[in-house]
Design a protein around this motif. Sequence first.
Motif, PDB file in Angstrom:
ATOM      1  N   LEU A   1      31.689  21.226  15.450  1.00  0.00           N
ATOM      2  CA  LEU A   1      31.461  21.538  16.366  1.00  0.00           C
ATOM      3  C   LEU A   1      32.715  22.792  17.472  1.00  0.00           C
ATOM      4  O   LEU A   1      32.132  23.410  17.789  1.00  0.00           O
ATOM      5  CB  LEU A   1      31.328  19.990  17.325  1.00  0.00           C
ATOM      6  CG  LEU A   1      30.532  20.427  18.605  1.00  0.00           C
ATOM      7  CD1 LEU A   1      29.502  21.196  19.185  1.00  0.00           C
ATOM      8  CD2 LEU A   1      30.570  18.893  19.686  1.00  0.00           C
ATOM      9  N   TRP A   2      33.345  22.495  17.242  1.00  0.00           N
ATOM     10  CA  TRP A   2      34.922  22.812  18.300  1.00  0.00           C
ATOM     11  C   TRP A   2      34.158  24.175  17.582  1.00  0.00           C
ATOM     12  O   TRP A   2      34.645  25.145  18.397  1.00  0.00           O
ATOM     13  CB  TRP A   2      36.051  22.078  17.921  1.00  0.00           C
ATOM     14  CG  TRP A   2      37.478  23.220  17.712  1.00  0.00           C
ATOM     15  CD1 TRP A   2      37.939  23.904  17.135  1.00  0.00           C
ATOM     16  CD2 TRP A   2      37.588  23.394  19.278  1.00  0.00           C
ATOM     17  NE1 TRP A   2      39.159  24.450  17.762  1.00  0.00           N
ATOM     18  CE2 TRP A   2      39.207  24.583  18.818  1.00  0.00           C
ATOM     19  CE3 TRP A   2      37.300  23.584  20.580  1.00  0.00           C
ATOM     20  CZ2 TRP A   2      39.074  25.134  20.251  1.00  0.00           C
ATOM     21  CZ3 TRP A   2      37.263  24.430  21.365  1.00  0.00           C
ATOM     22  CH2 TRP A   2      38.830  24.773  21.567  1.00  0.00           C
ATOM     23  N   ILE A   3      34.710  24.468  16.376  1.00  0.00           N
ATOM     24  CA  ILE A   3      34.475  25.586  15.727  1.00  0.00           C
ATOM     25  C   ILE A   3      33.308  26.792  15.807  1.00  0.00           C
ATOM     26  O   ILE A   3      33.818  28.037  16.784  1.00  0.00           O
ATOM     27  CB  ILE A   3      34.434  25.736  13.407  1.00  0.00           C
ATOM     28  CG1 ILE A   3      35.914  24.951  13.768  1.00  0.00           C
ATOM     29  CG2 ILE A   3      34.615  27.140  13.631  1.00  0.00           C
ATOM     30  CD1 ILE A   3      36.028  25.156  11.833  1.00  0.00           C
ATOM     31  N   GLU A   4      32.013  25.724  15.927  1.00  0.00           N
ATOM     32  CA  GLU A   4      31.137  25.978  16.469  1.00  0.00           C
ATOM     33  C   GLU A   4      31.149  27.142  18.073  1.00  0.00           C
ATOM     34  O   GLU A   4      31.296  28.230  17.989  1.00  0.00           O
ATOM     35  CB  GLU A   4      29.936  25.860  15.957  1.00  0.00           C
ATOM     36  CG  GLU A   4      29.101  25.666  14.402  1.00  0.00           C
ATOM     37  CD  GLU A   4      28.556  24.386  14.574  1.00  0.00           C
ATOM     38  OE1 GLU A   4      28.000  23.896  15.226  1.00  0.00           O
ATOM     39  OE2 GLU A   4      27.823  24.568  13.550  1.00  0.00           O
ATOM     40  N   LEU A   5      31.815  25.848  18.592  1.00  0.00           N
ATOM     41  CA  LEU A   5      32.379  26.684  19.752  1.00  0.00           C
ATOM     42  C   LEU A   5      32.882  27.720  20.283  1.00  0.00           C
ATOM     43  O   LEU A   5      33.066  28.093  21.364  1.00  0.00           O
ATOM     44  CB  LEU A   5      32.428  25.039  20.450  1.00  0.00           C
ATOM     45  CG  LEU A   5      31.626  24.444  21.153  1.00  0.00           C
ATOM     46  CD1 LEU A   5      31.243  22.566  22.169  1.00  0.00           C
ATOM     47  CD2 LEU A   5      30.611  24.492  22.635  1.00  0.00           C
ATOM     48  N   PHE A   6      33.430  27.873  19.697  1.00  0.00           N
ATOM     49  CA  PHE A   6      34.962  28.204  19.768  1.00  0.00           C
ATOM     50  C   PHE A   6      34.304  29.909  19.309  1.00  0.00           C
ATOM     51  O   PHE A   6      35.228  31.214  19.754  1.00  0.00           O
ATOM     52  CB  PHE A   6      36.465  28.578  18.794  1.00  0.00           C
ATOM     53  CG  PHE A   6      37.940  29.217  19.213  1.00  0.00           C
ATOM     54  CD1 PHE A   6      38.231  28.835  20.193  1.00  0.00           C
ATOM     55  CD2 PHE A   6      37.612  29.660  18.945  1.00  0.00           C
ATOM     56  CE1 PHE A   6      39.152  29.019  20.770  1.00  0.00           C
ATOM     57  CE2 PHE A   6      39.293  30.344  18.863  1.00  0.00           C
ATOM     58  CZ  PHE A   6      40.093  30.587  19.729  1.00  0.00           C
ATOM     59  N   GLU A   7      34.299  30.449  18.221  1.00  0.00           N
ATOM     60  CA  GLU A   7      33.190  30.723  17.689  1.00  0.00           C
ATOM     61  C   GLU A   7      32.095  31.173  18.820  1.00  0.00           C
ATOM     62  O   GLU A   7      32.764  33.425  19.028  1.00  0.00           O
ATOM     63  CB  GLU A   7      33.088  30.941  16.835  1.00  0.00           C
ATOM     64  CG  GLU A   7      33.977  30.638  15.630  1.00  0.00           C
ATOM     65  CD  GLU A   7      33.135  30.442  14.231  1.00  0.00           C
ATOM     66  OE1 GLU A   7      31.720  30.270  14.010  1.00  0.00           O
ATOM     67  OE2 GLU A   7      33.394  30.480  13.091  1.00  0.00           O
ATOM     68  N   GLU A   8      31.728  30.627  19.487  1.00  0.00           N
ATOM     69  CA  GLU A   8      30.632  31.299  20.496  1.00  0.00           C
ATOM     70  C   GLU A   8      31.394  31.561  21.776  1.00  0.00           C
ATOM     71  O   GLU A   8      31.765  33.022  22.112  1.00  0.00           O
ATOM     72  CB  GLU A   8      29.867  29.859  20.878  1.00  0.00           C
ATOM     73  CG  GLU A   8      29.559  30.991  21.835  1.00  0.00           C
ATOM     74  CD  GLU A   8      28.310  29.282  22.594  1.00  0.00           C
ATOM     75  OE1 GLU A   8      27.283  29.801  23.480  1.00  0.00           O
ATOM     76  OE2 GLU A   8      28.183  28.830  21.693  1.00  0.00           O
TER      77      GLU A   8
END
Length: 195
Positions: A111-118
């Motif tokens: 979830l963190w990786i997806e949010l940070f990438e966004e």
Amino acid sequence: LEVFLNAIEQYPPTQLKSDEAVKGFWTLPLTLWQQQTKCFTGFPDSFFCFAEQQEDKNNSAFTLAYQRYLQALQSYQSAYFSMTMAAATDLMHQLQEKENKLHSTHKICTLWIELFEEYYSNFVSHSEYAQLYADVVNGWIFLIQQTQQFITPWLAAMNMPNKKDIDSLKAKQQLLLDKNLRLNKQLAACKKNKG
């Protein structure tokens, strides 16, 4: 997982937005920020000693380049930190909403990786990012140019090669390598024809 979720509950996002202690580093005066720059850049300590000597000599061109680079770096990292804090705040909101659905550290990290990438892709797609990054690169190039103006006479005084001499040697070395490669190919062709 429970420890992580408990930590999130003890530090809610509303507190995170108003937490000046976390954001305080990015608003430090430039003199304190110069000290911190040693941690963020690849400059050797000798460069900082050189910079301090130039500032002591009231060398305005070098001092201007040095200050310009540090201010650009500070602005860039401040914007990056703000983006990261926004992503972390969003992560905390989502973790609180999905508290019972996330049962592994892997899911939280995903979830963190997806949010940070966004957030990062939004950050780098704006013209503000382009300007901040250009200021850092231009400041760095200007600083290197000013540094070279002072280093070249010192190198000449010590009978050391300067940048022009080193570039000339690199070009000659490349020519020798190319010639050596051609000779090796010719030798291999002669051996092949002979054998």
